[in-house]
Design a protein around this motif. Sequence first.
Motif, PDB file in Angstrom:
ATOM      1  N   SER A  32       0.833  -1.207   0.000  1.00  0.00           N
ATOM      2  CA  SER A  32       0.000   0.000   0.000  1.00  0.00           C
ATOM      3  C   SER A  32       0.869   1.259   0.000  1.00  0.00           C
ATOM      4  N   LEU A  33       1.969   1.230   0.734  1.00  0.00           N
ATOM      5  CA  LEU A  33       2.873   2.385   0.761  1.00  0.00           C
ATOM      6  C   LEU A  33       3.519   2.596  -0.612  1.00  0.00           C
ATOM      7  N   LEU A  34       3.936   1.518  -1.239  1.00  0.00           N
ATOM      8  CA  LEU A  34       4.526   1.645  -2.573  1.00  0.00           C
ATOM      9  C   LEU A  34       3.501   2.135  -3.589  1.00  0.00           C
ATOM     10  N   GLY A  35       2.261   1.672  -3.468  1.00  0.00           N
ATOM     11  CA  GLY A  35       1.200   2.157  -4.341  1.00  0.00           C
ATOM     12  C   GLY A  35       0.950   3.645  -4.146  1.00  0.00           C
ATOM     13  N   LEU A  36       0.978   4.087  -2.891  1.00  0.00           N
ATOM     14  CA  LEU A  36       0.797   5.516  -2.625  1.00  0.00           C
ATOM     15  C   LEU A  36       1.958   6.331  -3.180  1.00  0.00           C
ATOM     16  N   LEU A  37       3.166   5.802  -3.109  1.00  0.00           N
ATOM     17  CA  LEU A  37       4.313   6.514  -3.677  1.00  0.00           C
ATOM     18  C   LEU A  37       4.183   6.626  -5.204  1.00  0.00           C
ATOM     19  N   VAL A  38       3.708   5.567  -5.843  1.00  0.00           N
ATOM     20  CA  VAL A  38       3.485   5.617  -7.289  1.00  0.00           C
ATOM     21  C   VAL A  38       2.398   6.645  -7.611  1.00  0.00           C
ATOM     22  N   LEU A  39       1.342   6.664  -6.782  1.00  0.00           N
ATOM     23  CA  LEU A  39       0.282   7.660  -6.970  1.00  0.00           C
ATOM     24  C   LEU A  39       0.837   9.073  -6.807  1.00  0.00           C
ATOM     25  N   LEU A  40       1.669   9.268  -5.795  1.00  0.00           N
ATOM     26  CA  LEU A  40       2.272  10.590  -5.568  1.00  0.00           C
ATOM     27  C   LEU A  40       3.115  11.015  -6.767  1.00  0.00           C
ATOM     28  N   LEU A  41       3.920  10.098  -7.277  1.00  0.00           N
ATOM     29  CA  LEU A  41       4.738  10.430  -8.447  1.00  0.00           C
ATOM     30  C   LEU A  41       3.860  10.768  -9.655  1.00  0.00           C
ATOM     31  N   GLY A  42       2.775  10.023  -9.810  1.00  0.00           N
ATOM     32  CA  GLY A  42       1.862  10.306 -10.914  1.00  0.00           C
ATOM     33  C   GLY A  42       1.208  11.672 -10.778  1.00  0.00           C
ATOM     34  N   LEU A  43       0.814  12.019  -9.553  1.00  0.00           N
ATOM     35  CA  LEU A  43       0.182  13.323  -9.352  1.00  0.00           C
ATOM     36  C   LEU A  43       1.183  14.456  -9.529  1.00  0.00           C
ATOM     37  N   LEU A  46       1.448  14.853 -13.212  1.00  0.00           N
ATOM     38  CA  LEU A  46       0.270  15.519 -13.763  1.00  0.00           C
ATOM     39  C   LEU A  46       0.181  16.987 -13.352  1.00  0.00           C
ATOM     40  N   LYS A  47       0.748  17.311 -12.185  1.00  0.00           N
ATOM     41  CA  LYS A  47       0.688  18.650 -11.589  1.00  0.00           C
ATOM     42  C   LYS A  47      -0.735  19.071 -11.240  1.00  0.00           C
ATOM     43  N   ARG A  48      -1.610  18.098 -11.035  1.00  0.00           N
ATOM     44  CA  ARG A  48      -2.974  18.379 -10.597  1.00  0.00           C
ATOM     45  C   ARG A  48      -3.595  17.072 -10.110  1.00  0.00           C
ATOM     46  N   ILE A  49      -4.704  17.197  -9.413  1.00  0.00           N
ATOM     47  CA  ILE A  49      -5.449  16.018  -8.972  1.00  0.00           C
ATOM     48  C   ILE A  49      -6.719  15.944  -9.817  1.00  0.00           C
TER      49      ILE A  49
END
Length: 126
Positions: A32-43, A46-49
């Motif tokens: 779950s932590l690694l998934g959140l880090l991937v999500l953070l990198l993706g956001l 993207l420079k937006r949510i």
Amino acid sequence: MQWFKYALALLSLVGLWFIGLGLSTFIPLPASLLGLLVLLLGLIWLKRIPNALLIVSQFVLGHMLVLFVPATMGILLYAETLADNLPWLVLSIVISTLLSLGITAWICQRLLQAKSANAPISDDNE
């Protein structure tokens, strides 16, 4: 058509968890932590949510207690093991809480000092 965006946002969150699960075989961190880090990198990329992701995330966070029910029931299965190690569990929780509070306070203090050093000087004496 809005429901399709929400379903896609929910599927992307689940997909990020699976990506984290795949990465956890190489990196010794929780999926779950690694998934959140991937999500953070993706956001960050993207420079937006995306609005649908924001709404779905707020919904999931608002109902987080329901998601903890299976974990709580799992803890009940290991009650005897937890009772045997209770002093160590309490000690580790206290130490980690104190460390995280101290580090957070130190970072906040550094950020406030940096912000006040960069603030323009006002002429309040005039």
